[in-house]
Structures are given as C-alpha cells and as structure tokens.
Design a protein around this motif. Structure first.
Motif, PDB file in Angstrom:
ATOM      1  N   GLN A 262      17.483  -9.019  -1.230  1.00 11.06           N
ATOM      2  CA  GLN A 262      16.819 -10.126  -1.902  1.00 11.06           C
ATOM      3  C   GLN A 262      17.822 -11.229  -2.162  1.00 11.06           C
ATOM      4  O   GLN A 262      18.801 -11.030  -2.890  1.00 11.06           O
TER       5      GLN A 262
ATOM      6  N   GLN B  53      14.229 -15.603  -3.876  1.00  9.97           N
ATOM      7  CA  GLN B  53      13.436 -15.315  -2.688  1.00  9.97           C
ATOM      8  C   GLN B  53      12.831 -13.926  -2.778  1.00  9.97           C
ATOM      9  O   GLN B  53      13.147 -13.151  -3.668  1.00  9.97           O
ATOM     10  N   SER B  54      11.957 -13.658  -1.858  1.00 14.97           N
ATOM     11  CA  SER B  54      11.262 -12.379  -1.857  1.00 14.97           C
ATOM     12  C   SER B  54      12.140 -11.271  -1.303  1.00 14.97           C
ATOM     13  O   SER B  54      13.251 -11.513  -0.828  1.00 14.97           O
ATOM     14  N   LEU B  55      11.631 -10.062  -1.349  1.00 17.32           N
ATOM     15  CA  LEU B  55      12.348  -8.921  -0.803  1.00 17.32           C
ATOM     16  C   LEU B  55      12.171  -8.901   0.714  1.00 17.32           C
ATOM     17  O   LEU B  55      11.071  -9.067   1.228  1.00 17.32           O
TER      18      LEU B  55
ATOM     19  N   ASN C 243      14.537   7.881   6.559  1.00 15.83           N
ATOM     20  CA  ASN C 243      13.808   9.149   6.521  1.00 15.83           C
ATOM     21  C   ASN C 243      14.780  10.303   6.396  1.00 15.83           C
ATOM     22  O   ASN C 243      15.780  10.363   7.116  1.00 15.83           O
TER      23      ASN C 243
ATOM     24  N   PHE D 284      13.357   3.157   1.273  1.00 19.10           N
ATOM     25  CA  PHE D 284      13.455   1.857   1.916  1.00 19.10           C
ATOM     26  C   PHE D 284      14.599   1.058   1.296  1.00 19.10           C
ATOM     27  O   PHE D 284      14.867   1.169   0.107  1.00 19.10           O
TER      28      PHE D 284
ATOM     29  N   ARG E 144       9.376   6.254  -1.499  1.00 20.69           N
ATOM     30  CA  ARG E 144       7.931   6.372  -1.348  1.00 20.69           C
ATOM     31  C   ARG E 144       7.424   7.577  -2.130  1.00 20.69           C
ATOM     32  O   ARG E 144       7.837   8.706  -1.901  1.00 20.69           O
TER      33      ARG E 144
ATOM     34  N   GLY F 217       1.767   4.406   0.575  1.00 22.34           N
ATOM     35  CA  GLY F 217       1.660   3.028   0.141  1.00 22.34           C
ATOM     36  C   GLY F 217       2.311   2.711  -1.184  1.00 22.34           C
ATOM     37  O   GLY F 217       2.556   1.548  -1.486  1.00 22.34           O
TER      38      GLY F 217
ATOM     39  N   LEU G 295      12.680  -6.433   3.863  1.00 21.75           N
ATOM     40  CA  LEU G 295      12.931  -5.054   4.249  1.00 21.75           C
ATOM     41  C   LEU G 295      14.026  -5.012   5.299  1.00 21.75           C
ATOM     42  O   LEU G 295      13.958  -5.713   6.309  1.00 21.75           O
TER      43      LEU G 295
ATOM     44  N   TYR H 295      15.989  -2.854   0.804  1.00 22.51           N
ATOM     45  CA  TYR H 295      15.626  -4.261   0.854  1.00 22.51           C
ATOM     46  C   TYR H 295      16.830  -5.107   0.480  1.00 22.51           C
ATOM     47  O   TYR H 295      17.748  -4.667  -0.197  1.00 22.51           O
TER      48      TYR H 295
ATOM     49  N   THR I  36      10.850   9.506   2.343  1.00 18.86           N
ATOM     50  CA  THR I  36      11.082   8.153   2.870  1.00 18.86           C
ATOM     51  C   THR I  36      11.598   7.252   1.766  1.00 18.86           C
ATOM     52  O   THR I  36      11.030   7.200   0.682  1.00 18.86           O
TER      53      THR I  36
ATOM     54  N   THR J 189      14.036   1.478   7.029  1.00 18.30           N
ATOM     55  CA  THR J 189      13.312   2.619   6.494  1.00 18.30           C
ATOM     56  C   THR J 189      14.164   3.854   6.727  1.00 18.30           C
ATOM     57  O   THR J 189      14.588   4.119   7.859  1.00 18.30           O
TER      58      THR J 189
ATOM     59  N   GLN K 117       5.434   2.704  -3.698  1.00 20.00           N
ATOM     60  CA  GLN K 117       6.873   2.857  -3.756  1.00 20.00           C
ATOM     61  C   GLN K 117       7.364   2.618  -5.179  1.00 20.00           C
ATOM     62  O   GLN K 117       6.843   1.754  -5.881  1.00 20.00           O
TER      63      GLN K 117
ATOM     64  N   GLU L  33      14.817  -2.952  10.683  1.00 19.41           N
ATOM     65  CA  GLU L  33      13.965  -4.090  11.002  1.00 19.41           C
ATOM     66  C   GLU L  33      14.694  -5.011  11.988  1.00 19.41           C
ATOM     67  O   GLU L  33      15.930  -4.992  12.098  1.00 19.41           O
TER      68      GLU L  33
END
Lengths: 110, 114
Positions: B38, B42-44, B51, B34, B97, B101, B46, B36, B32, B49, B103, B59
C-alpha cells in the motif's frame, strides 16, 4: 480482468445525514462483493459481504447486477463512521483473492 | 474475530540489505495468505498469493526473485524483500483467508529503505 471502481476519493457529510458510498465493478461472471473498512490507525476489517445480506453498524449494501454496483448506504451517519472504506470483489478460484477499489475516505462532521 | 499478526511493525534498513516480514494467523489455520503493498493514500495492491506447502503465485509485474514468499506452515507466511532499494519503501500488509472470500488482515509493516 475484474475491476472495482469507487468514484469518490473523499466524502464528507454531517452527523445524522444519509450517506452513500458508491462502488461499481466489472466482471463478466458472478462475483462476490465486499465492503472493508479501515478506521484511523487500525487494520483493515470486513464490514459486510453481499451474500450475507445483513446490516452491520447500520450499513447495508445491495448487489445490483444490472448496474454492476454494490453501493454502501447508511440512513443516519455517525461521527464514528469516519473511516476509509474499500469495496472489494472476489471471483472465487484463485484462492478467492480480492480486488480492491481505491477507497473512499468518509468524514462525518458533528 | 480471527487475529493476524505481523512482525516487525516497522523496519528501517540500508539499501542493498534484505528484510524479512512475518505474518501469523494466531487462532486459526490459514492455507492461503496474501501479501499486499500500500502506497501512501492509495489502495491495497495484491502482490502475491501464498499457499501453504507450495510456491506462491505472483501478480503481474511483481518480481518473484525480489519478493520471496515462504508459507512453511498453516499459521506462518514470510515475505523477504531482497536487496532492498529506496523504491521498495512502502507499507506491506498480509492477510489470511479465513473462509471463502473472507480475509483477516494484519496491522501492516512499514518498510523504509535508506
């Protein structure tokens, strides 16, 4: 849907002072919480996760399910701690994707 | 620790062209990955995802036909921004990943669309 809130965009402390970066989350189940850090011109990296219950670089964070908080603390801040700190939450499933807070920029002054 | 690389680190392109960004896990296999986005200060956020061997999960609000993701192997995922426009200019970050949890993040790719 889950959400992570970091109420402080900026936090400035003096070297040697205690520091606390706040993080609150909303999720009805049992999430896993993380703190990620991004030093200047470096990539995002994991600082600590609540399930390991360890102290990294003097930082600790305790998950408070009653207050839905996961605040990051250090008793004596160092200049090298200056960085962007992100609180993140994973709810398992969904390939363990992370939901990030907006981040807090910590500046430790000499 | 595990290393994730991205290529290119920055790219400038003309409006209407397509840009491919590669994300590689160098010393571990990642089923997996991901992607993102940015924005400055500012924040990341998403985007999707990825696979290995299956379609990416996007998203809400992310156009899958605009941001094509391919995860052909356990060490490589690619993001193609199709028909790029100036509003697509951003910092794109991938992560792989490593464990439930956890990354590991790439250094990011700065895309500027003229």
């Amino acid at each position: 849907a889950q959400r992570v809130t970091q109420p402080e965009k900026l936090l400035s402390v003096f070297k040697g002072a205690p520091v606390e970066l706040k993080c609150n989350y909303s999720y009805s189940g049992s999430p896993e919480l993380f703190w990620y850090v991004q030093y200047s011109r470096q990539r995002l990296q994991l600082l600590l996760r609540h399930i390991s219950r360890e102290s990294i670089k003097g930082f600790t964070a305790d998950l408070n399910k009653g207050e839905t908080s996961f605040h990051l603390k250090k008793p004596f801040a160092q200049e090298e701690d200056s960085a962007m700190y992100y609180c993140a939450l994973s709810v398992g499933g969904s390939n363990y994707k992370l939901t990030f807070g907006k981040g807090t920029l910590l500046t430790v002054n000499p | 620790g595990a290393v994730v690389s991205q290529h290119p680190s920055w790219v400038i392109c003309k409006s209407g062209t397509s840009v491919k960004i590669e994300c590689r896990s160098l010393d571990f296999q990642a089923t997996t990955m991901f992607w993102y986005r940015q924005f400055p200060k500012q924040s990341l956020m998403l985007m999707a995802t990825s696979n290995e061997g299956s379609k990416a999960t996007y998203e809400q609000g992310v156009e899958k036909d605009k941001f094509l993701i391919n995860h052909a192997s356990l060490t490589l995922s690619t993001l193609t921004v199709t028909s790029a426009h100036p509003e697509d200019s951003s910092f794109y970050i991938c992560s792989a990943r490593y464990s439930p949890g956890e990354q590991f993040f790439g250094p990011g790719t700065r895309l500027t669309v003229l």
